[in-house]
Design a protein around this motif. Structure first.
Motif, PDB file in Angstrom:
ATOM      1  N   ILE A  14      53.128 -15.562  18.610  1.00 26.54           N
ATOM      2  CA  ILE A  14      51.862 -16.235  18.911  1.00 26.54           C
ATOM      3  C   ILE A  14      52.203 -17.509  19.670  1.00 26.54           C
ATOM      4  N   ALA A  15      51.497 -17.751  20.779  1.00 26.50           N
ATOM      5  CA  ALA A  15      51.813 -18.907  21.616  1.00 26.50           C
ATOM      6  C   ALA A  15      50.562 -19.478  22.269  1.00 26.50           C
ATOM      7  N   PHE A  16      50.621 -20.749  22.581  1.00 26.31           N
ATOM      8  CA  PHE A  16      49.672 -21.386  23.494  1.00 26.31           C
ATOM      9  C   PHE A  16      50.389 -21.541  24.825  1.00 26.31           C
ATOM     10  N   LEU A  17      49.636 -21.454  25.913  1.00 27.61           N
ATOM     11  CA  LEU A  17      50.192 -21.697  27.236  1.00 27.61           C
ATOM     12  C   LEU A  17      49.530 -22.916  27.848  1.00 27.61           C
ATOM     13  N   GLY A  18      50.350 -23.745  28.463  1.00 24.22           N
ATOM     14  CA  GLY A  18      49.863 -24.879  29.227  1.00 24.22           C
ATOM     15  C   GLY A  18      50.172 -24.662  30.693  1.00 24.22           C
ATOM     16  N   LEU A  19      49.197 -24.905  31.551  1.00 22.50           N
ATOM     17  CA  LEU A  19      49.347 -24.710  32.992  1.00 22.50           C
ATOM     18  C   LEU A  19      49.307 -26.059  33.688  1.00 22.50           C
ATOM     19  N   TYR A  20      50.164 -26.216  34.674  1.00 21.90           N
ATOM     20  CA  TYR A  20      50.233 -27.468  35.414  1.00 21.90           C
ATOM     21  C   TYR A  20      49.386 -27.404  36.676  1.00 21.90           C
ATOM     22  N   ASP A  21      48.574 -28.432  36.867  1.00 25.08           N
ATOM     23  CA  ASP A  21      47.762 -28.631  38.056  1.00 25.08           C
ATOM     24  C   ASP A  21      48.127 -30.004  38.585  1.00 25.08           C
ATOM     25  N   GLU A  22      48.676 -30.071  39.798  1.00 26.07           N
ATOM     26  CA  GLU A  22      49.148 -31.332  40.355  1.00 26.07           C
ATOM     27  C   GLU A  22      48.079 -32.417  40.350  1.00 26.07           C
ATOM     28  N   GLU A  23      46.825 -32.049  40.515  1.00 26.26           N
ATOM     29  CA  GLU A  23      45.743 -33.030  40.579  1.00 26.26           C
ATOM     30  C   GLU A  23      45.361 -33.574  39.208  1.00 26.26           C
ATOM     31  N   MET A  24      45.744 -32.891  38.131  1.00 26.13           N
ATOM     32  CA  MET A  24      45.348 -33.322  36.790  1.00 26.13           C
ATOM     33  C   MET A  24      46.383 -34.237  36.144  1.00 26.13           C
ATOM     34  N   GLY A  25      47.495 -34.462  36.799  1.00 31.00           N
ATOM     35  CA  GLY A  25      48.487 -35.365  36.240  1.00 31.00           C
ATOM     36  C   GLY A  25      49.664 -34.646  35.624  1.00 31.00           C
ATOM     37  N   PRO A  26      50.484 -35.389  34.855  1.00 28.40           N
ATOM     38  CA  PRO A  26      51.753 -34.835  34.372  1.00 28.40           C
ATOM     39  C   PRO A  26      51.644 -33.923  33.154  1.00 28.40           C
ATOM     40  N   TYR A  27      50.473 -33.882  32.498  1.00 32.88           N
ATOM     41  CA  TYR A  27      50.344 -33.070  31.299  1.00 32.88           C
ATOM     42  C   TYR A  27      49.691 -31.736  31.621  1.00 32.88           C
ATOM     43  N   PRO A  28      50.146 -30.666  30.970  1.00 37.99           N
ATOM     44  CA  PRO A  28      49.563 -29.351  31.280  1.00 37.99           C
ATOM     45  C   PRO A  28      48.171 -29.191  30.686  1.00 37.99           C
ATOM     46  N   TYR A  29      47.390 -28.346  31.334  1.00 34.55           N
ATOM     47  CA  TYR A  29      46.097 -27.936  30.806  1.00 34.55           C
ATOM     48  C   TYR A  29      46.370 -26.826  29.806  1.00 34.55           C
TER      49      TYR A  29
END
Length: 146
Positions: free
Chosen positions: A87-102
């Motif tokens: 079981i996992a959560f995934l975080g996605l990186y968006d350059e416009e949203m900053g250094p933390y993943p969505y």
């Protein structure tokens, strides 16, 4: 909502993601991953529109301290078999949203894949369908999450 971008003209569509354990704190409040103590592991993921589900290597699952679920029956290109699952959560990186993943709003079941030199995870249709994925003729791709 985030938009993940990249280019797959000279190679497969690979993005940077963060894999996190589905701890009770994250399940109850996915937006609170920073204060939950769950930092997760950053890795490279192949976007695979032909894969039914999302997969991770065993070494990534162990490094991210994912919760083991047991084995699942899987049918794929290599035939039918049983694979470990977590079981996992995934975080996605968006350059416009900053250094933390969505962080995606729901945890998912990730099946084990063998290790590959270019990536540690596969993003399948189970996650891709949370948005709109576009691949252009020049290799540019965008994945707009809803």
């Amino acid at each position: 909502m985030p938009t993940v971008r990249g280019n797959a003209r000279f190679g497969p569509p690979i993005i940077r993601i963060r894999v996190l354990p589905a701890s009770p704190e994250l399940v109850n409040n996915p937006g609170n991953f920073g204060s939950s103590g769950a930092t997760g592991v950053d890795c490279r993921a192949l976007i695979d529109t032909g894969a039914d589900g999302t997969s991770v290597t065993r070494s990534l699952a162990e490094a991210a301290q994912l919760s083991y679920r047991g084995k699942e029956r899987v049918t794929g290109i290599g035939g039918e078999g049983f694979h470990r699952s977590w079981i996992a959560f995934l975080g996605l990186y968006d350059e416009e949203m900053g250094p933390y993943p969505y962080l995606l709003p729901e945890p998912l079941i990730a099946l084990e894949i063998k290790s590959y030199p270019a990536f540690d995870a596969i993003i399948g249709r189970d996650v891709l369908m949370l948005g709109d994925f576009t691949l252009r003729s020049n290799g540019d791709f965008e994945w707009h999450l809803r």
